[in-house]
Motif scaffolding. Structure first.
Motif, PDB file in Angstrom:
ATOM      1  N   MET A 145       0.647  -0.915   0.015  1.00 44.43           N
ATOM      2  CA  MET A 145       0.158  -0.328   0.010  1.00 44.43           C
ATOM      3  C   MET A 145       0.873   1.250   0.181  1.00 44.43           C
ATOM      4  O   MET A 145       0.333   2.792  -0.700  1.00 44.43           O
ATOM      5  N   ILE A 146       2.269   1.082   0.758  1.00 44.80           N
ATOM      6  CA  ILE A 146       3.160   2.493   0.686  1.00 44.80           C
ATOM      7  C   ILE A 146       4.490   2.769  -0.014  1.00 44.80           C
ATOM      8  O   ILE A 146       4.553   3.368  -0.786  1.00 44.80           O
ATOM      9  N   SER A 147       5.040   1.448  -0.207  1.00 45.79           N
ATOM     10  CA  SER A 147       6.121   1.791  -1.275  1.00 45.79           C
ATOM     11  C   SER A 147       5.580   1.850  -2.638  1.00 45.79           C
ATOM     12  O   SER A 147       4.765   1.145  -3.182  1.00 45.79           O
ATOM     13  N   ARG A 148       6.765   2.454  -3.492  1.00 45.90           N
ATOM     14  CA  ARG A 148       6.830   2.619  -4.603  1.00 45.90           C
ATOM     15  C   ARG A 148       8.279   3.244  -4.660  1.00 45.90           C
ATOM     16  O   ARG A 148       8.622   4.289  -3.703  1.00 45.90           O
ATOM     17  N   PRO A 149       8.156   3.058  -5.417  1.00 48.49           N
ATOM     18  CA  PRO A 149      10.154   4.006  -6.280  1.00 48.49           C
ATOM     19  C   PRO A 149      10.232   4.822  -6.725  1.00 48.49           C
ATOM     20  O   PRO A 149       8.599   5.590  -7.047  1.00 48.49           O
ATOM     21  N   PRO A 150      11.012   6.300  -6.512  1.00 47.56           N
ATOM     22  CA  PRO A 150      10.649   7.327  -6.759  1.00 47.56           C
ATOM     23  C   PRO A 150      10.601   6.995  -8.302  1.00 47.56           C
ATOM     24  O   PRO A 150      11.237   6.644 -10.004  1.00 47.56           O
ATOM     25  N   GLU A 151      10.321   8.537  -8.856  1.00 51.82           N
ATOM     26  CA  GLU A 151       9.030   8.805  -9.921  1.00 51.82           C
ATOM     27  C   GLU A 151      10.462  10.004 -10.512  1.00 51.82           C
ATOM     28  O   GLU A 151       9.893  11.308  -9.734  1.00 51.82           O
ATOM     29  N   ASP A 152      11.150  10.026 -11.816  1.00 55.12           N
ATOM     30  CA  ASP A 152      11.684  11.325 -11.571  1.00 55.12           C
ATOM     31  C   ASP A 152      10.493  12.150 -12.703  1.00 55.12           C
ATOM     32  O   ASP A 152       9.591  12.366 -12.988  1.00 55.12           O
ATOM     33  N   ALA A 153      11.551  13.606 -12.436  1.00 57.62           N
ATOM     34  CA  ALA A 153      10.649  14.747 -12.849  1.00 57.62           C
ATOM     35  C   ALA A 153      10.062  14.348 -14.296  1.00 57.62           C
ATOM     36  O   ALA A 153      11.246  14.144 -15.140  1.00 57.62           O
ATOM     37  N   THR A 154       9.220  14.903 -14.708  1.00 56.09           N
ATOM     38  CA  THR A 154       9.475  14.558 -16.664  1.00 56.09           C
ATOM     39  C   THR A 154       9.028  16.287 -17.284  1.00 56.09           C
ATOM     40  O   THR A 154       8.944  16.639 -16.490  1.00 56.09           O
ATOM     41  N   PHE A 155       9.587  16.991 -18.201  1.00 51.24           N
ATOM     42  CA  PHE A 155       9.530  17.588 -19.430  1.00 51.24           C
ATOM     43  C   PHE A 155       9.104  17.287 -20.604  1.00 51.24           C
ATOM     44  O   PHE A 155       8.970  16.135 -21.283  1.00 51.24           O
ATOM     45  N   ALA A 156       8.125  17.721 -20.758  1.00 49.96           N
ATOM     46  CA  ALA A 156       7.372  17.785 -22.474  1.00 49.96           C
ATOM     47  C   ALA A 156       7.528  18.719 -23.086  1.00 49.96           C
ATOM     48  O   ALA A 156       7.217  20.199 -22.344  1.00 49.96           O
ATOM     49  N   VAL A 157       7.328  19.403 -24.470  1.00 48.42           N
ATOM     50  CA  VAL A 157       6.856  19.990 -24.630  1.00 48.42           C
ATOM     51  C   VAL A 157       5.614  18.937 -25.809  1.00 48.42           C
ATOM     52  O   VAL A 157       5.532  18.880 -26.860  1.00 48.42           O
ATOM     53  N   VAL A 158       4.278  20.296 -25.862  1.00 48.85           N
ATOM     54  CA  VAL A 158       2.903  20.048 -26.193  1.00 48.85           C
ATOM     55  C   VAL A 158       2.944  21.169 -26.831  1.00 48.85           C
ATOM     56  O   VAL A 158       1.598  22.534 -25.873  1.00 48.85           O
ATOM     57  N   ASP A 159       2.296  21.247 -28.188  1.00 47.86           N
ATOM     58  CA  ASP A 159       2.255  22.864 -28.123  1.00 47.86           C
ATOM     59  C   ASP A 159       2.516  23.884 -28.487  1.00 47.86           C
ATOM     60  O   ASP A 159       2.512  24.522 -28.376  1.00 47.86           O
ATOM     61  N   GLY A 160       3.585  23.256 -28.563  1.00 49.67           N
ATOM     62  CA  GLY A 160       4.849  24.453 -28.135  1.00 49.67           C
ATOM     63  C   GLY A 160       4.957  24.172 -26.841  1.00 49.67           C
ATOM     64  O   GLY A 160       5.839  25.887 -26.404  1.00 49.67           O
ATOM     65  N   GLN A 161       4.505  24.044 -26.119  1.00 47.08           N
ATOM     66  CA  GLN A 161       4.473  24.941 -24.764  1.00 47.08           C
ATOM     67  C   GLN A 161       5.460  23.675 -23.463  1.00 47.08           C
ATOM     68  O   GLN A 161       4.808  22.529 -24.040  1.00 47.08           O
TER      69      GLN A 161
END
Length: 450
Positions: A145-161
């Motif tokens: 219920m509690i344990s989870r792996p770390p998740e890196d921040a994500t970066f994307a370009v969507v419609d130029g933003q």
């Protein structure tokens, strides 16, 4: 004299009576095979009982507390009834403590200890315990219920933003510590704080603050390709789009693409196989690797591994292509900067374009890939006998072509176009292929005479 003798006899008689009474008292009080009077266990009187009788009485009095074990961590809360946890009291050790009380030391010390029980009775406290298997089950529940792996921040370009999602720290239940806390809290009414270790992510949103704009881009045209080849190019671009190259990280094109098969969304199309055009699943992916290679050079990334094709391709100038073949040829690139790089890949059925986004304050110059031919490699025409062909027959069994060698140069320029630096880069050899003509040489006796 008679009075003295009488006095002595009376004194000795009194002493004897006193000793007899004292021994009887000691014997009746101390030399018994039961638990001494004045001893209780968890409030249950076990005076004058044998160990077996005490265990039986306690078992009759034993009741599982009607309460729950509560475990908490931030917004998580779990509750387990003591009954489900196999709660029990270990009376065996307590009964043994009750029985051996006052049975150690000299007779006087024993008598004194037992006598004190009359005015100062003792109660032996027994602490409960949980079944180990049930505690392990609880720990498994907590982990799920509690344990989870770390998740890196994500970066994307969507419609130029630009779109950035923050990293999420990983959580890992510290089972050993939590187990100790559970056993320590058995008699407590307070909830147990679950011991959780936090695992940091490797990339946080702050790292993307440096992604200010394009630091390198390149595109090639595939509009004239057959449908399957277009699908392969679009599928490869889809896989690569959004790749993050961390600072000083090396990536492998083959590893990023993964398995090239119809099951993973690729189709049969034209490929170059040992200098010949052939059909194979994934045809067209080399145009993707070539476009990526040129964009990486423009971004001034380190090209650790690159090979040209065995024959020229038409979508880039000679000396600027990058062939790949799973298990044989790869394109490996390292990010030499202290900032991450975002790989944008798009294929619109006509153009495939790679745009690498990074810190334009640091990578504030341009990089061009220039090539020059340094050598022509002439092919030859080879005529060879073929005893399977009739005499006088000729057949071209292999079409040849000339080869060439190209030297590339990586040229750095400032924004005004002034050359800052120029270095030799990859050398590309496109080998010549000889033309082979088979000449019929079948012996006369082998020829059929009609």
């Amino acid at each position: 004299m008679k009075k003295i003798i009488f006095f002595l006899i009376s004194f000795l008689l009194i002493i004897g009576i006193f000793i007899g009474i004292s021994y009887s008292t000691y014997n009746n009080l101390v030399n018994v095979d039961t638990i001494y009077r004045g001893i209780s266990i968890n409030g249950v009187d076990v005076s004058n009982l044998t160990m077996a009788q005490a265990l039986e009485k306690l078992s009759q009095e034993d009741k599982i507390p009607e309460k729950n074990l509560d475990l908490v961590y931030e917004d998580f809360k779990f509750s387990y009834p003591y009954e489900e946890l196999g709660y029990k009291l270990d009376y065996g050790d307590a009964v043994l403590q009750a029985y051996i009380y006052g049975r150690d030391g000299s007779p006087g010390q024993r008598f004194l200890a037992v006598s004190k029980l009359t005015t100062n009775p003792i109660d032996i406290e027994v602490k409960g315990t949980f079944a180990q298997a049930e505690v392990e089950r609880v720990l498994g529940d907590l982990e799920n219920m509690i344990s989870r792996p770390p998740e890196d921040a994500t970066f994307a370009v969507v419609d130029g933003q630009k779109k950035i999602t923050e990293a999420v720290e990983g959580l890992d239940i510290n089972k050993a510590k939590t187990k100790d806390l559970i056993y320590q809290a058995i008699e407590s009414e307070e909830p147990v704080a679950i011991a959780v270790d936090k695992k940091p992510a490797s990339l946080y949103a702050s790292a993307f603050e440096s992604l200010k704009g394009p630091i390198g881009s390149f595109q090639t045209d595939y509009s004239s390709s057959i449908l399957n080849r277009k699908k392969n190019i679009q599928r490869a671009a889809e896989i690569l789009n959004g790749t993050i190259i961390n600072p000083h990280e090396q990536i492998s094109f083959n590893n990023l693409i993964g398995d090239i098969s119809e099951e993973t969304g690729f189709f049969p199309a034209t490929v170059i196989n040992d200098g010949d055009f052939d059909t194979g699943v994934g045809g067209g992916i080399c145009q993707v690797s070539t476009t990526f290679y040129n964009a990486a050079v423009a971004a001034d990334l380190n090209i650790d591994e690159r090979r040209n094709h065995s024959r020229p391709v038409g979508y880039v100038p000679l000396g600027t292509d990058a062939a790949i073949a799973i298990g044989y040829l790869d394109l490996k690139i390292t990010n030499p900067f202290d900032f991450p790089i975002y790989v944008g890949a798009e294929a619109d059925d006509k153009i495939i374009r790679f745009t690498l986004i990074g810190d334009t304050d640091i990578k504030n110059y341009d990089v061009d890939l220039l090539v020059e031919k340094v050598q022509d490699i002439k092919s030859e025409t080879i005529r060879r006998d073929n005893p399977a062909m009739e005499k006088g027959q000729e057949e071209v069994s292999q079409k040849g072509y000339d080869g060439s060698i190209y030297q590339s140069y990586k040229v750095k320029k400032d924004k005004e176009g002034n050359i800052i630096d120029q270095d030799k880069f990859y050398r590309s050899t496109y080998p010549a292929r000889n033309t082979i003509i088979d000449i019929g040489s079948k012996a006369e006796e082998d020829q059929i005479v009609e």
